[in-house]
Design a protein around this motif. Structure first.
Motif, PDB file in Angstrom:
ATOM      1  N   VAL A 167      -1.394  -7.876  -2.415  1.00 23.45           N
ATOM      2  CA  VAL A 167      -2.272  -6.816  -1.915  1.00 23.45           C
ATOM      3  C   VAL A 167      -1.532  -5.481  -1.917  1.00 23.45           C
ATOM      4  O   VAL A 167      -2.095  -4.454  -2.301  1.00 23.45           O
ATOM      5  CB  VAL A 167      -2.786  -7.164  -0.501  1.00 23.45           C
ATOM      6  CG1 VAL A 167      -3.530  -5.984   0.111  1.00 23.45           C
ATOM      7  CG2 VAL A 167      -3.698  -8.391  -0.557  1.00 23.45           C
TER       8      VAL A 167
ATOM      9  N   LYS B 217      -9.611  -7.907   1.797  1.00 19.80           N
ATOM     10  CA  LYS B 217     -10.171  -9.207   2.176  1.00 19.80           C
ATOM     11  C   LYS B 217     -10.707  -9.936   0.948  1.00 19.80           C
ATOM     12  O   LYS B 217     -10.524 -11.157   0.789  1.00 19.80           O
ATOM     13  CB  LYS B 217     -11.282  -9.016   3.201  1.00 19.80           C
ATOM     14  CG  LYS B 217     -11.826 -10.315   3.777  1.00 19.80           C
ATOM     15  CD  LYS B 217     -12.862 -10.046   4.858  1.00 19.80           C
ATOM     16  CE  LYS B 217     -13.284 -11.331   5.556  1.00 19.80           C
ATOM     17  NZ  LYS B 217     -13.839 -12.342   4.637  1.00 19.80           N
TER      18      LYS B 217
ATOM     19  N   ARG C  59      -7.895 -11.444  -1.043  1.00 21.19           N
ATOM     20  CA  ARG C  59      -7.369 -12.662  -0.415  1.00 21.19           C
ATOM     21  C   ARG C  59      -8.345 -13.831  -0.558  1.00 21.19           C
ATOM     22  O   ARG C  59      -7.951 -14.941  -0.939  1.00 21.19           O
ATOM     23  CB  ARG C  59      -7.081 -12.397   1.060  1.00 21.19           C
ATOM     24  CG  ARG C  59      -5.921 -11.441   1.313  1.00 21.19           C
ATOM     25  CD  ARG C  59      -5.684 -11.260   2.813  1.00 21.19           C
ATOM     26  NE  ARG C  59      -4.531 -10.427   3.091  1.00 21.19           N
ATOM     27  CZ  ARG C  59      -4.561  -9.114   3.228  1.00 21.19           C
ATOM     28  NH1 ARG C  59      -5.729  -8.478   3.102  1.00 21.19           N
ATOM     29  NH2 ARG C  59      -3.461  -8.429   3.471  1.00 21.19           N
ATOM     30  N   ASP C  60      -9.626 -13.575  -0.267  1.00 24.96           N
ATOM     31  CA  ASP C  60     -10.611 -14.658  -0.234  1.00 24.96           C
ATOM     32  C   ASP C  60     -10.991 -15.150  -1.622  1.00 24.96           C
ATOM     33  O   ASP C  60     -11.183 -16.355  -1.833  1.00 24.96           O
ATOM     34  CB  ASP C  60     -11.874 -14.192   0.501  1.00 24.96           C
ATOM     35  CG  ASP C  60     -11.638 -13.924   1.974  1.00 24.96           C
ATOM     36  OD1 ASP C  60     -10.566 -14.316   2.486  1.00 24.96           O
ATOM     37  OD2 ASP C  60     -12.524 -13.326   2.619  1.00 24.96           O
TER      38      ASP C  60
ATOM     39  N   ALA D 274      -4.833 -13.791  -3.035  1.00 23.96           N
ATOM     40  CA  ALA D 274      -3.715 -12.838  -3.012  1.00 23.96           C
ATOM     41  C   ALA D 274      -2.981 -12.915  -1.681  1.00 23.96           C
ATOM     42  O   ALA D 274      -3.601 -12.981  -0.619  1.00 23.96           O
ATOM     43  CB  ALA D 274      -4.231 -11.428  -3.243  1.00 23.96           C
ATOM     44  N   ASP D 275      -1.641 -12.911  -1.734  1.00 27.67           N
ATOM     45  CA  ASP D 275      -0.852 -12.808  -0.514  1.00 27.67           C
ATOM     46  C   ASP D 275      -0.596 -11.326  -0.219  1.00 27.67           C
ATOM     47  O   ASP D 275      -1.047 -10.445  -0.959  1.00 27.67           O
ATOM     48  CB  ASP D 275       0.452 -13.599  -0.618  1.00 27.67           C
ATOM     49  CG  ASP D 275       1.358 -13.130  -1.763  1.00 27.67           C
ATOM     50  OD1 ASP D 275       1.095 -12.049  -2.347  1.00 27.67           O
ATOM     51  OD2 ASP D 275       2.332 -13.834  -2.063  1.00 27.67           O
ATOM     52  N   GLN D 276       0.144 -11.036   0.862  1.00 25.96           N
ATOM     53  CA  GLN D 276       0.337  -9.638   1.243  1.00 25.96           C
ATOM     54  C   GLN D 276       1.085  -8.855   0.176  1.00 25.96           C
ATOM     55  O   GLN D 276       0.794  -7.684  -0.072  1.00 25.96           O
ATOM     56  CB  GLN D 276       1.093  -9.551   2.572  1.00 25.96           C
ATOM     57  CG  GLN D 276       1.161  -8.129   3.129  1.00 25.96           C
ATOM     58  CD  GLN D 276      -0.217  -7.525   3.362  1.00 25.96           C
ATOM     59  OE1 GLN D 276      -1.080  -8.152   3.984  1.00 25.96           O
ATOM     60  NE2 GLN D 276      -0.449  -6.322   2.849  1.00 25.96           N
TER      61      GLN D 276
END
Length: 210
Positions: free
Chosen positions: A126, A113, A116-117, A121-123
């Protein structure tokens, strides 16, 4: 016993495996980490860190999966999940710590999280982040299993190391980490899939699973 958990939490998964291997009966109370349920005031009153797992037992609340696993071994010694020799126990603890201290904390839900926040970052990013830590850790673990393992990570019966290994393999698959380079770990995973204690602990079989 009441196990406070989240179905996909690797740390809670470890504890479920150990409870099952010990043949212990427990209830579960799920806390959906995706919605922040673990930060609810009633739960934080039990576990000030606001994380899972926590185990309520005999008027106490035990937190942090390594501490819970050690408590289970000390208070319910049969069947043993640690070798009899001090050196053997040190090796098992090292394997468990390799995962619980060096791999898992860097690819759990709250880290994903934050990636991303804070960094957008996209999947795929990650997944690459998770692989960055899982792959070298598994490379070392594969060598340790070659040195000390037989049917399981250490010797021919499940230990606390396996309680940590199996959830981390599950997590690696979630992050699309290639595992072909780790045949010994995959053999242990296959053996665990056929073992009732491990199979019953699988995330998909938990009462709060999606």
């Amino acid at each position: 016993m009441i196990l406070h958990s989240y179905w996909r939490s690797g740390a809670a998964y470890r504890v479920r495996i150990a409870l099952n291997l010990k043949g212990l009966t427990y209830d579960q109370q799920g806390h959906d980490l995706r919605t922040g349920a673990q930060k609810d005031a009633a739960y934080v009153a039990l576990n000030p860190q606001g994380m899972v797992p926590a185990l309520q037992v005999d008027g106490a609340v035990l937190t942090q999966s390594p501490a819970i696993l050690e408590w289970l071994e000390e208070t319910h010694p049969e069947p043993p999940l640690m070798p009899s020799s001090p050196v053997g126990r040190a090796h098992v603890r090292a394997m468990a710590a390799l995962i619980a201290c060096d791999i898992h904390p860097l690819n759990n839900l709250r880290v994903g999280k934050a990636l991303r926040d804070m960094f957008g970052a996209d999947q795929a990013a990650v997944d690459a982040w998770a692989a960055r830590w899982i792959t070298p850790g598994f490379t070392a673990l594969e060598t340790l299993v070659a040195q000390h393992g037989a049917d399981w990570s250490f010797g021919d019966t499940p230990t606390l190391a396996d309680c940590c290994v199996i959830p981390q393999i599950y997590s690696a698959r979630r992050f699309n980490v290639p595992l072909d380079a780790f045949p010994r770990l995959l053999a242990i995973d296959e053996r665990a899939a056929a073992h009732p204690a491990f199979a019953t602990a699988h995330p998909d079989r938990q009462p709060d699973a999606d």
